[in-house]
Write an enzyme that holds these catalytic residues in place. Sequence first.
Site, short mmCIF file in Angstrom:
data_model
loop_
_atom_site.label_atom_id
_atom_site.label_comp_id
_atom_site.label_asym_id
_atom_site.label_seq_id
_atom_site.Cartn_x
_atom_site.Cartn_y
_atom_site.Cartn_z
N HIS A 1 5.85 -12.87 7.21
CA HIS A 1 6.06 -11.46 6.82
C HIS A 1 7.24 -11.37 5.86
CE1 HIS A 1 6.51 -7.11 7.12
NE2 HIS A 1 5.24 -7.12 7.51
N HIS B 1 -1.92 -8.92 1.83
CA HIS B 1 -1.60 -7.65 2.52
C HIS B 1 -2.73 -7.37 3.53
CE1 HIS B 1 0.23 -3.86 3.25
NE2 HIS B 1 -0.20 -3.17 2.21
N ARG C 1 3.27 -5.06 16.63
CA ARG C 1 1.88 -4.58 16.54
C ARG C 1 0.94 -5.67 17.03
NH1 ARG C 1 1.91 -3.04 10.27
NH2 ARG C 1 2.72 -5.18 10.29
N ASP D 1 -2.16 -8.72 11.61
CA ASP D 1 -3.51 -9.13 11.25
C ASP D 1 -4.03 -10.32 12.05
OD1 ASP D 1 -3.79 -7.19 9.17
OD2 ASP D 1 -2.40 -8.39 7.99
N SER E 1 0.83 -1.22 0.00
CA SER E 1 0.00 0.00 0.00
C SER E 1 0.86 1.26 0.00
CB SER E 1 -0.96 -0.01 1.19
OG SER E 1 -0.30 -0.31 2.38
#
Length: 436
Positions: free
Chosen positions: A316, A269, A325, A371, A239
């Site tokens: 990743h 993604h 995160r 995620d 992105s």
Amino acid sequence: MSRLKSRLLEKIQEHRPRTAALVKEHGKVVIDEVTIDQCIGGARDVRCLVTDISYLDPQEGIRFRGKNIPETFAALPKAKGGEYPTVESFWYFLLTGEIPTQAEADEVLADFQSRAKVPAYVFDILKAMPKDSHPMAMLSTAVLAMQKESQFAAKYHETKKTDYWDTMYEDASNLVARLPEIAAFIYRWKYKNGDIIAPKAGLDMGANFAHMMGIAKPYDDVARMYFILHSDHESGNVSAHTTHLVASALSDAYYSFSAGLNGLAGPLHGLANQEVLDWIMGFQKKLNGAEPTEENVKQALWDTLNSGHVIPGYGHAVLRKTDPRYTAQMEFCLNHLPNDPLFKLVNMIYKVAPGVLTEQGKTKNPWPNVDAQSGVIQWYYGLKEYDFYTVLFGVGRALGVLANITWDRALGYALERPKSVTTDMLEDWAAKGGRK
Ligand code: NMX
Ligand code: MLT
């Protein structure tokens, strides 16, 4: 000129000679080489982008302007009565690298409110789309539809190159200020029978988003945390890179960010957050009421791998450890929803999946990314329509990529145009042991 904009201008003026000197005096210094597998394999690890807004270390994870996640949360002014900083203070920090005072953060809040009015035609366009359009297609369409508002595009012919950042900043700020209302509209239009909740003056972005979504406290803090955590992940991710690439043609922020959102909508993604919930729901359905155990989780993970699919939320392209995160959101869950059954299941997957992926032996990183954990929190606070989750990622991602393209214009970064080669050439260089 607002304090943020004038401080940004000072920072730009300080920075420009550094970039100019690097190109002029050290332009031919070699910083990387490219191998055939990188050329075919998605340019993994090739150092050819510059940003000072965030940096991703494979072991440590993200740093925003030099600060890791706990340091960022600790340093920035908090929302009144909240545990997390305001998105407004974070925007100031991303753009300038400086921690704003409370007064400076409040000024950003007022500035956003003066920009926040979404043109009525955006809602008409969204209403005209089929109700079963994906929320990411709706978000991207809404952003693109606003292109006619672009100050960068309108003033392009009369603006000097050194001033391009100014109108880009205006477009970027307008977009950031408007996205929460657009996102909440998409949610309530699609899933709540069009029962739209109007924005409320005086609230910071997190609180206003929670209000427009119709979700009670502490969802205001969830929104702040979520938007900040998803904002930026250096420049190579799909992105950010897409937004930067499109902006490099001097396309404005609306064209560029809409394109970036289309990349975020891919399952490898940002859409992985939707995929994670979808995987969990499929798993629970197969259990047919039985308790999840490490054994049946393990079996389901193997079933996914054996069917040729990826385990969403794991792996990743850069990270080689658990994504901080993920950890930050896990800590939120431990504080706010420690006994939630879905959180417990996600923890069980975390116990089992890295071993399964390691045993399978394909991925370079068996650990969870952002995620794997984000959907649990949304689900807990009642946002169960998980095909909406990537929209939340998109609102957060706007902060990073729009700050970046403002700086791209400030530093006069060039049109991006890497060189391609043919398979014949690669075979020739392979036979010769290199491009000689
Ligand atoms: N499950 C199964 N296989 C995987 C996984 C996974 N989670 N992660 C990587 N692999 C495979 C990968 O498909 C590749 O297989 P093949 O050789 O058959 O093409 C092999 O392992 C080597 O891949 P890596 O070099 O480890 O990973 P790469 O950099 O190519 O891809 C991702 C990174 C993130 C695309 C990959 O790990 C993945 O598909 N993960 C699942 C989807 C996901 O969670 N995406 C979200 C990423 C974060 N975000 O928000 O964007
Ligand atoms: C991101 O936040 O963009 C993802 O973790 C993907 C990446 O960094 O490549």
